[in-house]
Design a protein around this motif. Sequence first.
Motif, PDB file in Angstrom:
ATOM      1  N   GLU A 176     -19.301  24.661   6.888  1.00 53.19           N
ATOM      2  CA  GLU A 176     -20.177  23.770   6.114  1.00 53.19           C
ATOM      3  C   GLU A 176     -19.438  22.490   5.761  1.00 53.19           C
ATOM      4  O   GLU A 176     -18.267  22.529   5.392  1.00 53.19           O
ATOM      5  CB  GLU A 176     -20.664  24.473   4.847  1.00 53.19           C
ATOM      6  N   VAL A 177     -20.136  21.365   5.882  1.00 56.42           N
ATOM      7  CA  VAL A 177     -19.544  20.087   5.508  1.00 56.42           C
ATOM      8  C   VAL A 177     -20.466  19.365   4.525  1.00 56.42           C
ATOM      9  O   VAL A 177     -21.611  19.756   4.331  1.00 56.42           O
ATOM     10  CB  VAL A 177     -19.303  19.182   6.740  1.00 56.42           C
ATOM     11  N   ASP A 178     -19.942  18.337   3.901  1.00 55.67           N
ATOM     12  CA  ASP A 178     -20.685  17.574   2.903  1.00 55.67           C
ATOM     13  C   ASP A 178     -20.303  16.118   3.136  1.00 55.67           C
ATOM     14  O   ASP A 178     -19.234  15.687   2.737  1.00 55.67           O
ATOM     15  CB  ASP A 178     -20.250  18.065   1.512  1.00 55.67           C
ATOM     16  N   CYS A 179     -21.168  15.398   3.842  1.00 56.14           N
ATOM     17  CA  CYS A 179     -20.807  14.056   4.315  1.00 56.14           C
ATOM     18  C   CYS A 179     -21.527  12.977   3.528  1.00 56.14           C
ATOM     19  O   CYS A 179     -22.471  13.245   2.782  1.00 56.14           O
ATOM     20  CB  CYS A 179     -21.149  13.920   5.795  1.00 56.14           C
ATOM     21  N   SER A 180     -21.091  11.744   3.747  1.00 54.36           N
ATOM     22  CA  SER A 180     -21.624  10.606   3.015  1.00 54.36           C
ATOM     23  C   SER A 180     -23.087  10.322   3.363  1.00 54.36           C
ATOM     24  O   SER A 180     -23.518  10.530   4.491  1.00 54.36           O
ATOM     25  CB  SER A 180     -20.800   9.362   3.338  1.00 54.36           C
ATOM     26  N   ASN A 306     -17.963  14.057  12.844  1.00 53.35           N
ATOM     27  CA  ASN A 306     -16.804  14.872  12.466  1.00 53.35           C
ATOM     28  C   ASN A 306     -16.487  15.955  13.496  1.00 53.35           C
ATOM     29  O   ASN A 306     -15.673  16.843  13.219  1.00 53.35           O
ATOM     30  CB  ASN A 306     -17.045  15.535  11.106  1.00 53.35           C
ATOM     31  N   ARG A 309     -12.746  16.919  14.257  1.00 56.19           N
ATOM     32  CA  ARG A 309     -12.031  17.608  13.185  1.00 56.19           C
ATOM     33  C   ARG A 309     -12.509  19.042  13.042  1.00 56.19           C
ATOM     34  O   ARG A 309     -11.739  19.948  12.741  1.00 56.19           O
ATOM     35  CB  ARG A 309     -12.225  16.855  11.864  1.00 56.19           C
ATOM     36  N   LEU A 310     -13.801  19.234  13.262  1.00 54.14           N
ATOM     37  CA  LEU A 310     -14.367  20.575  13.128  1.00 54.14           C
ATOM     38  C   LEU A 310     -13.871  21.478  14.253  1.00 54.14           C
ATOM     39  O   LEU A 310     -13.534  22.639  14.031  1.00 54.14           O
ATOM     40  CB  LEU A 310     -15.898  20.509  13.110  1.00 54.14           C
ATOM     41  N   PHE A 313     -10.463  22.390  13.436  1.00 56.98           N
ATOM     42  CA  PHE A 313     -10.467  23.409  12.379  1.00 56.98           C
ATOM     43  C   PHE A 313     -10.755  24.782  12.972  1.00 56.98           C
ATOM     44  O   PHE A 313     -10.241  25.791  12.515  1.00 56.98           O
ATOM     45  CB  PHE A 313     -11.521  23.061  11.326  1.00 56.98           C
TER      46      PHE A 313
ATOM     47  N   ASP B 134     -11.695  13.952   4.201  1.00 61.24           N
ATOM     48  CA  ASP B 134     -11.104  12.833   4.915  1.00 61.24           C
ATOM     49  C   ASP B 134     -12.082  11.669   4.854  1.00 61.24           C
ATOM     50  O   ASP B 134     -13.239  11.841   4.467  1.00 61.24           O
ATOM     51  CB  ASP B 134     -10.802  13.227   6.367  1.00 61.24           C
ATOM     52  N   PHE B 147     -15.960   9.574   1.404  1.00 57.22           N
ATOM     53  CA  PHE B 147     -15.246  10.717   1.951  1.00 57.22           C
ATOM     54  C   PHE B 147     -16.220  11.800   2.409  1.00 57.22           C
ATOM     55  O   PHE B 147     -17.268  12.002   1.813  1.00 57.22           O
ATOM     56  CB  PHE B 147     -14.282  11.297   0.903  1.00 57.22           C
ATOM     57  N   ASP B 148     -15.825  12.472   3.494  1.00 60.47           N
ATOM     58  CA  ASP B 148     -16.567  13.642   3.943  1.00 60.47           C
ATOM     59  C   ASP B 148     -15.749  14.879   3.581  1.00 60.47           C
ATOM     60  O   ASP B 148     -14.540  14.908   3.798  1.00 60.47           O
ATOM     61  CB  ASP B 148     -16.746  13.615   5.465  1.00 60.47           C
ATOM     62  N   PHE B 149     -16.426  15.871   3.053  1.00 64.70           N
ATOM     63  CA  PHE B 149     -15.747  17.125   2.762  1.00 64.70           C
ATOM     64  C   PHE B 149     -15.916  18.055   3.949  1.00 64.70           C
ATOM     65  O   PHE B 149     -17.039  18.322   4.378  1.00 64.70           O
ATOM     66  CB  PHE B 149     -16.308  17.755   1.493  1.00 64.70           C
ATOM     67  N   GLY B 150     -14.795  18.526   4.468  1.00 62.21           N
ATOM     68  CA  GLY B 150     -14.828  19.485   5.564  1.00 62.21           C
ATOM     69  C   GLY B 150     -15.100  20.883   5.044  1.00 62.21           C
ATOM     70  O   GLY B 150     -15.377  21.064   3.855  1.00 62.21           O
ATOM     71  N   CYS B 154     -15.777  21.460   1.208  1.00 57.36           N
ATOM     72  CA  CYS B 154     -17.188  21.688   0.904  1.00 57.36           C
ATOM     73  C   CYS B 154     -17.374  23.028   0.191  1.00 57.36           C
ATOM     74  O   CYS B 154     -18.111  23.123  -0.789  1.00 57.36           O
ATOM     75  CB  CYS B 154     -17.982  21.633   2.210  1.00 57.36           C
TER      76      CYS B 154
END
Lengths: 731, 731
Positions: A176-180, A306, A309-310, A313, B134, B147-150, B154
């Motif tokens: 799960e991500v939380d983006c702008s 992203n 990066r994912l 990860f 990041d 910023f985005d939370f990965g 997140c």
Amino acid sequence: MKLYTTLSHLVDIKLFTHSTLRINCFSAAYYSQKPLWGKNKPHRKVKLNLYFDSMADPAAEKLLAPLRASVKAQGDFVRKLKSEGAPALDIKAAVAELLSRKKLLEETELKLAPNATFDRARMEDLLKRRFFYDQSFAIYGGITGQFDFGPMGCAFKANLLHAWRQFFVLEEQMLEVDCSILTPEPVLKASGHVDRFADLMVKDVKTGECFRLDHLIKAHLEKIAADKKTSEATKAECQDICIKLDGMTKVEMAHIMKKFDMKSPLNGNDLTEPIEFNLMFGTQIGPSGLVKGFLRPETAQGIFVNFKRLLEFNQGKLPFAAAQIGNAFRNEISPRSGLIRVREFTMAEIEHFCDPNDKAHPKFENVKNSELLLYSACSQMDGKPAEKISIGKAVSTDLVANETLGYFMARIQQFLVRCGVDPARLRFRQHMSNEMAHYACDCWDAECLTSYGWVECVGCADRSAFDLTQHTQATGVRLAAEKKLSEPIVKDVVEAVPNRAVMGKIFKRDMKIITEALQMLNINEIETLENDLQSKGEYPLRIGDQQFLLTRDHVAVKRYKATEFVEEIIPSVIEPSFGIGRIMYSIFEHNFKQRENDEQRTYLSLPAIIAPLKCSVLPLSSNPEFVPFIKSLSAELTKVDVSHKVDDSSGSIGRRYARTDEIAIPYGITIDFDTLKEPHSVTLRERDSMVQVRLPLQDVAKVVHNLSYNKEVWSDIESRYPKFEQQENTA
Amino acid sequence: MKLYTTLSHLVDIKLFTHSTLRINCFSAAYYSQKPLWGKNKPHRKVKLNLYFDSMADPAAEKLLAPLRASVKAQGDFVRKLKSEGAPALDIKAAVAELLSRKKLLEETELKLAPNATFDRARMEDLLKRRFFYDQSFAIYGGITGQFDFGPMGCAFKANLLHAWRQFFVLEEQMLEVDCSILTPEPVLKASGHVDRFADLMVKDVKTGECFRLDHLIKAHLEKIAADKKTSEATKAECQDICIKLDGMTKVEMAHIMKKFDMKSPLNGNDLTEPIEFNLMFGTQIGPSGLVKGFLRPETAQGIFVNFKRLLEFNQGKLPFAAAQIGNAFRNEISPRSGLIRVREFTMAEIEHFCDPNDKAHPKFENVKNSELLLYSACSQMDGKPAEKISIGKAVSTDLVANETLGYFMARIQQFLVRCGVDPARLRFRQHMSNEMAHYACDCWDAECLTSYGWVECVGCADRSAFDLTQHTQATGVRLAAEKKLSEPIVKDVVEAVPNRAVMGKIFKRDMKIITEALQMLNINEIETLENDLQSKGEYPLRIGDQQFLLTRDHVAVKRYKATEFVEEIIPSVIEPSFGIGRIMYSIFEHNFKQRENDEQRTYLSLPAIIAPLKCSVLPLSSNPEFVPFIKSLSAELTKVDVSHKVDDSSGSIGRRYARTDEIAIPYGITIDFDTLKEPHSVTLRERDSMVQVRLPLQDVAKVVHNLSYNKEVWSDIESRYPKFEQQENTA
């Protein structure tokens, strides 16, 4: 996530389709000045079309048969044109006709269904009165297309999102991500939104008032058709245009505007030519005013940008899924239909990245027997109804493109039904080729039947490698994964290798671009270079406007064999995309009930896991002896995470139950005079059946916890404890 | 929620203070073109100032004593000026001097504290490498301040918000709402944001490049001060200005710019005069371009405009609290300091509405013995350090204004510490009168000590009736509550009563405004009307530009006695306002650790309740016999809501533990060859102590569940199961 627009050339942008959502009025005033306080709208009953299997009803089927045949004939005609490679315009015209026949069939089908009277106004009154949600900034006149969720709506929404996170993110171990939300222009340029995310509108030339073009035409023609003086021929023409409106181009619509001499419906002023209005909210990032940005129209792009990066990860391994819950914004020209078409909304999106050549899913086995109501593109072309079919069979017969898509469809159904969607009012409709994005392999929408018609609540598409490819092209950053080859490949490599020491001295700062340019040469170019160096002793390397003369001292061509163990692939993306507001609205409609013998007593039968509050605590009267029991019970419920409401207001128990039923509280604990006696006991009531049991005080918190979190069901409790027989209205 | 600005006349807008956050570099480029992939910044160690009780260290106190005395002298001088009613300008100058002395004291105090070396670059590298968060849109060059939370960030954020909801909303039965982000202009006009939510900036006259004025001045003067050729006098002047910068006006700053002939630091171009730049992101709502809107700069206004509905939902009763979690946006001129000063951020705000004459809190008793480190306005003026004091004593001595404010301060501390804030690096700083909004009664900021200095993470203010009053004035909708009078009051009522039947015929459509105007007349006006009617037979009623002549047939004056049982009050608002990103950042810093004997092995000691994942599952090797155990254990953990990660990659157990330590996983289950034997058993390891126990396989899911949700602590487990002694690095 997809949003319907009227521009048929926009099909390759992800859009929410609402062709089924058109209603007959339109609101041009998007900024109403009227405060909403205490306004009681007259109750207007809306016929609710319960979906039904028309095939099982011979009388209905008899009426539908000619319509089905008419759709099939046109469907076959479209197929024939396509197979013959007919001109695009001919195909387009035939498809438009097909759509209009299909629409007529579906509307008739809905009309023939056994109708339950559903009172939308009454439901909306309840939702507003108990502050589930209401128009935003109402004391300032309100803004249409924006809603605030009050305590009950907010808790419902939070519970729904929590359930979603448990069901998808945790159970499937998604990232799960939380983006702008604020997104710079280049990102949405690459995704296609800047150029193509638009609706057609016209403006009043004097006042600047805006109208969504399809809404305007529809309202205008319906008015003409309703006029007694209008000829039958014109009426038929109007109806025909309304049906075909969805597929029309800008030019066709402009022509109709002219033909019927359409003016502003507010004041008769002239209107402009149709304008493409981009639905994104724009703003400037930073103080300079030079960096253009938009509020994201969907959450998906945050995941795509992203991707690298994912993947990292996930230790470079495919497949994996990323997920995001968040707000998105669309500047609708004329928002309508309550929560269904709004300017600000919450989405929950999943992007499942997988090998384009292997879309099998390891857990498909678990769901393959799930039955789904599938309304395939074929059935839509053949005039056939949707049919129940197991997802296993649907995938094995290639009706659904692959296991991963099928797996998500089954999981979407499980989730929706668990959260309160009526399975009899849920179907999956496949996109027909004319509405599917050009890059997509397959797309199915989970649609819920409501009083607005079939509403798309979840889109589920195989988007192939489109998004990652677009962002790769825009940024030069390769959004790709490495796949281990089953056997290593030995390749012949030809390379132009620079002599850095010599070249550095001569070319200095240009060294970098020269080296890069040499790396980019293809095999033919390297051979030319080799020949030139041998024959002429020099080779002119062009980079943009510049030219660099290279000699044998500068560069040598080398040949060798290299063993490759991996290949680079751009993953395919399977995207289930949930419109949270629409799901909430469908759940409201599917769970709005009236008591059998008392139409006035309405309630919401939301499942406990998403109900805003799990339990009420009701002292029988204001007797002070009850107070310590209420306090300790409330503390205990909090300890086991059971949200609850103490209602110690006056009013009979029956009236207070009715109040808690309205806000969907599934369980009610009553403290009465027997509670005071040892061993202390209370009654527990279930909302839908109104059955009560009597149980020891010390058990009740645990029991309600188990019921609220799906660890026990009501029948378990009923069988374990004695029934409490006192009637609600006499209590 | 409050945000610091450099404009001292802005004190009556809610702003986040960051006077402690200034760092020595500034980034003018808010849209960096450099991709961030794989860039390894050189490790730069930052001194971490651990807060300490300097009073307990005689050597340090000796150095601080003269500074304390200097602050106190100036504090006394300010008090004297105020008591004498000195001119405002004199007081202002004295306050500026006080602030500069106070700043010097605090900086010296921090320098004297025993320093632990904290390696910020190493922590940031870990957070980036393991994708906690990041920069957003990095492949497009990135946007500063977003910023985005990965996956890990997140999950941490979601857990933090879930804990917040449990701790505040559920436990206190608050009314949670979820309001719109897009806000029409009139709402933010009323709240004061449109006119006063601004920072000062200057622009490069040629390129349009923007600079935040205080940052620019500071950087410029520090450069001068660092130059060897600069005279001591000038150096001292530069330092003095830097210290006083916070309190300076636009005119004062413009003067300094001129005096030092400041140009663009990028290219030496001329700069404009200072400009007030509004920090809100503007946009247009709807297609017409006529409805101006902003992205909300705080979530609070959504609660205020819904006050009436919330009060109704609470059955008209006070006190009650509403809460909201959501995103807010501020167009910072030059964002910096990572998560601390950003353009898009999540807030969690509570608005507790209560009777202005009764701010007692029913649960204050529960917290009154909690000790808080309070840095009062008095101590700040007297040069004294913060002191530990029980909140009960603080309220009873009027240091903290009332019980409700004190209750929330204690609860804020409980929450922050539970989520991982180091209590030794947490203080509550009271606003001094110069920084507090004019309408506020009292305001305390919960500040966390980080490598950036003291960072305000939660504001807690008594905002009196300001916000509700503003929106009442703007809309005419009375945002007030009714309070039952202890004894009914009998009042003499004088009323001008219209004769509707007669007037209706004459005044027709104007009847409505005339009736309203009559209702608005005060007692004197009614008496004039009565006299006029008696003496002249008519009365001219003015409404705006219009005048209506009323006669005795139209209107009569009536006098009677009325008994009132309730009075109308505008509630006071106590507002705890949480900056989620700042809290997250502080928790990261307070929990970034290095293993005692291995500086390279860093880890995050996040408490289990907010850790992104609760547990890892590690097979000792890739032996296929382990696979069924992993699968069934993973399923079981999912069933009891334990988020976990299976790491079956190669690498020793020790290395894999180190990897899971980096992402703060508190518990690790290892499946080894003893697991295969009956009775099946596994080892369980605790992250911080690295202690392992061996326990039956069937127990482990339940045990980890209990540990993850604070139902058991590690020492319970250690005492129940045998220790497993094998060393990590040899395993």
